[in-house]
Design a protein around this motif. Structure first.
Motif, PDB file in Angstrom:
ATOM      1  N   PRO A 220       0.819  -1.225   0.000  1.00 42.76           N
ATOM      2  CA  PRO A 220       0.000   0.000   0.000  1.00 42.76           C
ATOM      3  C   PRO A 220       0.851   1.273   0.000  1.00 42.76           C
ATOM      4  O   PRO A 220       0.496   2.252  -0.664  1.00 42.76           O
ATOM      5  N   TYR A 221       1.975   1.259   0.715  1.00 44.39           N
ATOM      6  CA  TYR A 221       2.828   2.454   0.778  1.00 44.39           C
ATOM      7  C   TYR A 221       3.449   2.738  -0.581  1.00 44.39           C
ATOM      8  O   TYR A 221       3.488   3.897  -1.035  1.00 44.39           O
ATOM      9  N   ALA A 222       3.944   1.685  -1.244  1.00 45.13           N
ATOM     10  CA  ALA A 222       4.532   1.869  -2.571  1.00 45.13           C
ATOM     11  C   ALA A 222       3.492   2.384  -3.555  1.00 45.13           C
ATOM     12  O   ALA A 222       3.746   3.312  -4.340  1.00 45.13           O
ATOM     13  N   ARG A 223       2.295   1.807  -3.514  1.00 47.16           N
ATOM     14  CA  ARG A 223       1.238   2.244  -4.437  1.00 47.16           C
ATOM     15  C   ARG A 223       0.842   3.698  -4.164  1.00 47.16           C
ATOM     16  O   ARG A 223       0.544   4.455  -5.097  1.00 47.16           O
ATOM     17  N   LEU A 224       0.859   4.096  -2.887  1.00 46.63           N
ATOM     18  CA  LEU A 224       0.547   5.480  -2.544  1.00 46.63           C
ATOM     19  C   LEU A 224       1.584   6.431  -3.132  1.00 46.63           C
ATOM     20  O   LEU A 224       1.238   7.455  -3.740  1.00 46.63           O
ATOM     21  N   LEU A 225       2.863   6.101  -2.961  1.00 47.57           N
ATOM     22  CA  LEU A 225       3.925   6.970  -3.484  1.00 47.57           C
ATOM     23  C   LEU A 225       3.857   7.078  -5.000  1.00 47.57           C
ATOM     24  O   LEU A 225       4.059   8.153  -5.568  1.00 47.57           O
ATOM     25  N   VAL A 226       3.573   5.964  -5.664  1.00 54.34           N
ATOM     26  CA  VAL A 226       3.463   5.985  -7.122  1.00 54.34           C
ATOM     27  C   VAL A 226       2.253   6.818  -7.541  1.00 54.34           C
ATOM     28  O   VAL A 226       2.322   7.624  -8.482  1.00 54.34           O
ATOM     29  N   ARG A 227       1.137   6.644  -6.839  1.00 57.34           N
ATOM     30  CA  ARG A 227      -0.081   7.390  -7.181  1.00 57.34           C
ATOM     31  C   ARG A 227       0.118   8.890  -6.997  1.00 57.34           C
ATOM     32  O   ARG A 227      -0.416   9.697  -7.784  1.00 57.34           O
ATOM     33  N   LEU A 228       0.880   9.279  -5.984  1.00 62.01           N
ATOM     34  CA  LEU A 228       1.139  10.694  -5.728  1.00 62.01           C
ATOM     35  C   LEU A 228       2.207  11.269  -6.653  1.00 62.01           C
ATOM     36  O   LEU A 228       2.466  12.474  -6.634  1.00 62.01           O
TER      37      LEU A 228
END
Length: 239
Positions: A220-228
């Motif tokens: 979830p953290y990696a996906r958040l950083l990519v999404r941002l």
């Protein structure tokens, strides 16, 4: 106190040192627990995440987070900066012993990186409800290893040394004189050396050298950083 230092100024300095010592000793409880958690990364994601989730119940409770983490951190850092400014203004020398110099340097390292570290970790959980946990840290090491490996390692070892040496100053001021040897080489060197080794092993755990880290780019953290738009998935991991 030097011959040119007025008594009232020396008294203010002593009070400032005491405030810095007390706030530092309180914050060290959180920091050392945080560092022990990093050491546990050498045992794998499950051990690390379970320990962090358990500790988070305590130090992220609203009142405790303010009283035991945020307030002591800002008071300790503010007192430290004020003392450095006062020494420079008066033309006083900085500490001359190797241990004291390392304590000062490690404190400066923490000052430089702490705001970014808190924003990247606590900001994600506070704003988006996403915690980095083991997989999030492992992702950053795959994303930009040349930066994050030395960053986490130096940051952690600086925190360890600053805490141990600082407790050797603070606890005797609080009446626990038996722990004054914490800042003496005979005890400080083996403690800091062993702790640093365990922290490095923790970093090897995050890096997938000691344990299987799975696919941290799916966390979830990696996906958040990519999404941002902050990070990107390494090419090797996206295949």
């Amino acid at each position: 106190m030097t011959p040119m230092t007025p008594p009232e100024t020396a008294g203010n300095d002593r009070q400032l040192v005491r405030v810095q010592a007390i706030s530092g000793a309180i914050f060290a409880l959180f920091l050392l627990a945080h560092l022990v958690n990093q050491m546990l990364a050498a045992l794998g994601p499950a051990v690390y995440d379970d320990a962090q989730r358990l500790m988070r119940r305590g130090y992220q409770a609203p009142v405790l987070e303010i009283v035991l983490v945020l307030a002591p951190l800002f008071i300790h850092a503010g007192a430290g900066v004020l003392r450095m400014v006062r020494r420079r203004t008066r033309g006083q020398r900085t500490p001359t012993s190797l241990g004291a110099r390392l304590h000062r340097i490690s404190g400066i390292v923490l000052l430089i990186f702490f705001a970014g570290h808190v924003f990247a970790t606590r900001g994600a959980s506070f704003l988006y409800g996403v915690y980095p946990e083991f997989a999030g840290i492992a992702f950053t090491l795959r994303w930009v290893p040349a930066y994050f490996f030395p960053y986490y390692t130096v940051f952690a070892i600086s925190g360890l040394y600053h805490s141990v040496y600082g407790l050797g100053i603070a606890l005797p001021m609080l009446g626990i004189k038996s722990l004054a040897p914490l800042r003496r080489p005979r005890l400080l060197v083996p403690l800091a050396g062993l702790g640093s080794l365990l922290l490095i092993l923790g970093m090897l755990g995050f890096g997938g050298v000691l344990v299987d880290v799975g696919q941290p780019e799916q966390s979830p953290y990696a996906r958040l950083l990519v999404r941002l738009g902050v990070a990107h998935v390494p090419a090797a991991a996206s295949r």
